[in-house]
Design a protein around this motif. Sequence first.
Motif, PDB file in Angstrom:
ATOM      1  N   THR A  97      24.707  46.185  48.581  1.00  0.00           N
ATOM      2  CA  THR A  97      24.852  47.297  47.819  1.00  0.00           C
ATOM      3  C   THR A  97      24.681  47.192  46.182  1.00  0.00           C
ATOM      4  OG1 THR A  97      26.613  48.359  49.246  1.00  0.00           O
ATOM      5  CG2 THR A  97      26.593  49.253  47.159  1.00  0.00           C
ATOM      6  N   THR A  98      25.249  45.980  45.779  1.00  0.00           N
ATOM      7  CA  THR A  98      24.992  45.599  44.424  1.00  0.00           C
ATOM      8  C   THR A  98      23.589  45.577  43.911  1.00  0.00           C
ATOM      9  OG1 THR A  98      27.025  44.058  44.921  1.00  0.00           O
ATOM     10  CG2 THR A  98      25.820  43.725  42.928  1.00  0.00           C
ATOM     11  N   ARG A  99      22.934  44.769  44.908  1.00  0.00           N
ATOM     12  CA  ARG A  99      21.331  44.814  44.746  1.00  0.00           C
ATOM     13  C   ARG A  99      20.551  46.264  44.986  1.00  0.00           C
ATOM     14  NH1 ARG A  99      17.125  40.547  47.288  1.00  0.00           N
ATOM     15  NH2 ARG A  99      15.234  41.383  46.350  1.00  0.00           N
ATOM     16  N   PHE A 100      21.370  46.968  45.623  1.00  0.00           N
ATOM     17  CA  PHE A 100      20.639  48.735  45.729  1.00  0.00           C
ATOM     18  C   PHE A 100      21.052  49.084  44.436  1.00  0.00           C
ATOM     19  CE2 PHE A 100      21.979  52.966  46.142  1.00  0.00           C
ATOM     20  CZ  PHE A 100      20.783  53.528  46.534  1.00  0.00           C
ATOM     21  N   LEU A 101      22.123  48.843  43.832  1.00  0.00           N
ATOM     22  CA  LEU A 101      22.542  49.481  42.536  1.00  0.00           C
ATOM     23  C   LEU A 101      21.555  49.234  41.500  1.00  0.00           C
ATOM     24  CD1 LEU A 101      26.586  49.205  42.513  1.00  0.00           C
ATOM     25  CD2 LEU A 101      25.311  51.288  42.932  1.00  0.00           C
ATOM     26  N   ALA A 102      21.149  48.068  41.390  1.00  0.00           N
ATOM     27  CA  ALA A 102      20.369  47.397  40.381  1.00  0.00           C
ATOM     28  C   ALA A 102      18.715  47.834  40.526  1.00  0.00           C
ATOM     29  CB  ALA A 102      20.371  45.642  40.210  1.00  0.00           C
ATOM     30  N   GLU A 103      18.543  47.880  41.870  1.00  0.00           N
ATOM     31  CA  GLU A 103      17.221  48.109  42.004  1.00  0.00           C
ATOM     32  C   GLU A 103      16.860  49.728  41.803  1.00  0.00           C
ATOM     33  OE1 GLU A 103      15.591  44.964  45.188  1.00  0.00           O
ATOM     34  OE2 GLU A 103      16.380  46.829  45.906  1.00  0.00           O
ATOM     35  N   PHE A 104      17.862  50.620  42.257  1.00  0.00           N
ATOM     36  CA  PHE A 104      17.857  52.091  42.047  1.00  0.00           C
ATOM     37  C   PHE A 104      17.882  52.528  40.751  1.00  0.00           C
ATOM     38  CE2 PHE A 104      19.382  56.171  41.718  1.00  0.00           C
ATOM     39  CZ  PHE A 104      18.907  56.921  42.627  1.00  0.00           C
ATOM     40  N   GLY A 112      20.198  50.634  30.125  1.00  0.00           N
ATOM     41  CA  GLY A 112      21.241  50.369  29.880  1.00  0.00           C
ATOM     42  C   GLY A 112      22.407  50.320  30.559  1.00  0.00           C
ATOM     43  N   CYS A 113      22.162  50.267  31.942  1.00  0.00           N
ATOM     44  CA  CYS A 113      23.605  50.519  32.835  1.00  0.00           C
ATOM     45  C   CYS A 113      23.781  49.101  33.405  1.00  0.00           C
ATOM     46  CB  CYS A 113      22.984  51.177  34.353  1.00  0.00           C
ATOM     47  SG  CYS A 113      24.322  51.061  35.539  1.00  0.00           S
ATOM     48  N   ARG A 114      25.309  48.636  33.245  1.00  0.00           N
ATOM     49  CA  ARG A 114      25.626  47.417  33.368  1.00  0.00           C
ATOM     50  C   ARG A 114      26.399  47.415  34.783  1.00  0.00           C
ATOM     51  NH1 ARG A 114      30.963  44.906  30.058  1.00  0.00           N
ATOM     52  NH2 ARG A 114      30.882  42.831  30.717  1.00  0.00           N
ATOM     53  N   ILE A 115      26.293  46.576  35.675  1.00  0.00           N
ATOM     54  CA  ILE A 115      26.687  46.680  36.939  1.00  0.00           C
ATOM     55  C   ILE A 115      27.683  45.333  37.189  1.00  0.00           C
ATOM     56  CG2 ILE A 115      26.236  46.682  39.383  1.00  0.00           C
ATOM     57  CD1 ILE A 115      23.697  47.884  38.720  1.00  0.00           C
ATOM     58  N   VAL A 116      28.817  45.356  37.459  1.00  0.00           N
ATOM     59  CA  VAL A 116      29.887  44.392  37.310  1.00  0.00           C
ATOM     60  C   VAL A 116      30.370  44.432  39.047  1.00  0.00           C
ATOM     61  CG1 VAL A 116      31.864  43.158  36.727  1.00  0.00           C
ATOM     62  CG2 VAL A 116      30.430  44.506  35.176  1.00  0.00           C
ATOM     63  N   HIS A 137      18.621  38.841  37.248  1.00  0.00           N
ATOM     64  CA  HIS A 137      18.976  40.255  36.732  1.00  0.00           C
ATOM     65  C   HIS A 137      20.405  40.013  35.658  1.00  0.00           C
ATOM     66  CE1 HIS A 137      16.009  41.418  39.828  1.00  0.00           C
ATOM     67  NE2 HIS A 137      16.043  42.462  39.073  1.00  0.00           N
ATOM     68  N   PRO A 138      20.119  39.822  34.379  1.00  0.00           N
ATOM     69  CA  PRO A 138      21.337  39.922  33.602  1.00  0.00           C
ATOM     70  C   PRO A 138      22.118  41.027  33.567  1.00  0.00           C
ATOM     71  CG  PRO A 138      19.110  40.271  32.312  1.00  0.00           C
ATOM     72  CD  PRO A 138      18.990  39.758  33.772  1.00  0.00           C
ATOM     73  N   GLU A 139      21.748  42.366  33.843  1.00  0.00           N
ATOM     74  CA  GLU A 139      22.432  43.561  33.978  1.00  0.00           C
ATOM     75  C   GLU A 139      23.501  43.456  35.147  1.00  0.00           C
ATOM     76  OE1 GLU A 139      19.253  44.431  36.747  1.00  0.00           O
ATOM     77  OE2 GLU A 139      19.294  43.229  34.707  1.00  0.00           O
ATOM     78  N   VAL A 140      23.424  42.410  36.112  1.00  0.00           N
ATOM     79  CA  VAL A 140      24.463  42.376  36.952  1.00  0.00           C
ATOM     80  C   VAL A 140      25.109  41.318  36.840  1.00  0.00           C
ATOM     81  CG1 VAL A 140      24.612  42.123  39.598  1.00  0.00           C
ATOM     82  CG2 VAL A 140      22.765  43.613  38.694  1.00  0.00           C
ATOM     83  N   GLU A 141      26.468  41.584  36.959  1.00  0.00           N
ATOM     84  CA  GLU A 141      27.303  40.246  36.828  1.00  0.00           C
ATOM     85  C   GLU A 141      28.259  40.281  38.084  1.00  0.00           C
ATOM     86  OE1 GLU A 141      30.772  38.721  33.375  1.00  0.00           O
ATOM     87  OE2 GLU A 141      29.445  40.807  33.062  1.00  0.00           O
ATOM     88  N   LEU A 142      28.518  39.045  38.660  1.00  0.00           N
ATOM     89  CA  LEU A 142      29.393  38.689  39.646  1.00  0.00           C
ATOM     90  C   LEU A 142      30.682  38.028  39.145  1.00  0.00           C
ATOM     91  CD1 LEU A 142      26.454  37.686  42.396  1.00  0.00           C
ATOM     92  CD2 LEU A 142      27.451  40.065  41.724  1.00  0.00           C
TER      93      LEU A 142
END
Length: 266
Positions: A97-104, A112-116, A137-142
């Motif tokens: 789901t995290t990857r889906f969010l970033a790709e979508f 400018g969407c930040r995903i954590v 993908h720096p916009e995604v933070e785990l």
Amino acid sequence: MRAGSTLVGRIIYIGARWPARPRPCYVAATMAAERTPLTQRLGHAPVERRDADVVRFPPMQGQFGSIGYLEKMVIGELLLVTEPRFVVETGTFWGQTTRFLAEFVALNGLPGCRIVSFDLAKAIDDLRRADDFFERHPEVELVPGRLPGSLKRFLATSPEPVDFAIVDASHRYAAVAGELAVLHPRLRAGAYVFCHDYRPQDAGYEGTVYAVEHFAARRGYHLLPLVSRRTQGPLACGAALLRKPGDWKRSRLRGLRHRLKALRPR
């Protein structure tokens, strides 16, 4: 005596104000307009578009325990509607789901969407070793750590409000209730929370169901169950959508103003 001060006078007064019957020419024009084709009255023909012209979905991976295909499509459309700047996910798991969010977000031009995303340290480490997508993908933070403490510590250092959240970690009542309680003060007014595994028909998820319903009733959130009859397959859906209320004082004052206006004599 003023007109309308007596019952008979009031009836005469109302009758004088009653609108006259439409003139024949007006009726004829109305009937002629009804016979005119709708496209001609609107001035243009309808525009046909395919789904890919409106929304673009990346390849969606499915696995037991993860958010399903139909549920991902619901999340994608909510992202288009809300255009979030800050998305929080609890329960990274396999990262699908995290990857889906970033790709979508990238496919549909949501800038400018930040995903954590939050999960246990072992789950985050295993995911980073298995998939280098998140390193690229720096916009995604785990964020590793035990929930809801890791979520609370992270949000304490982040000044921006949360625009969209996905709650999909543990199914225990205390865990779900704790995550929702931490998110509540940091959610933007009108923000959506997608709560996965809301399945009232399954006794194994009654902790999630009760936590979501109790939180919504206590905090005044709008609750929309998204539960399909199918429990398996690509069309299976078992979730609930929460929406944080806006400025309730302003909405109540606006509603009171409209009611008072309706009571005024014309």
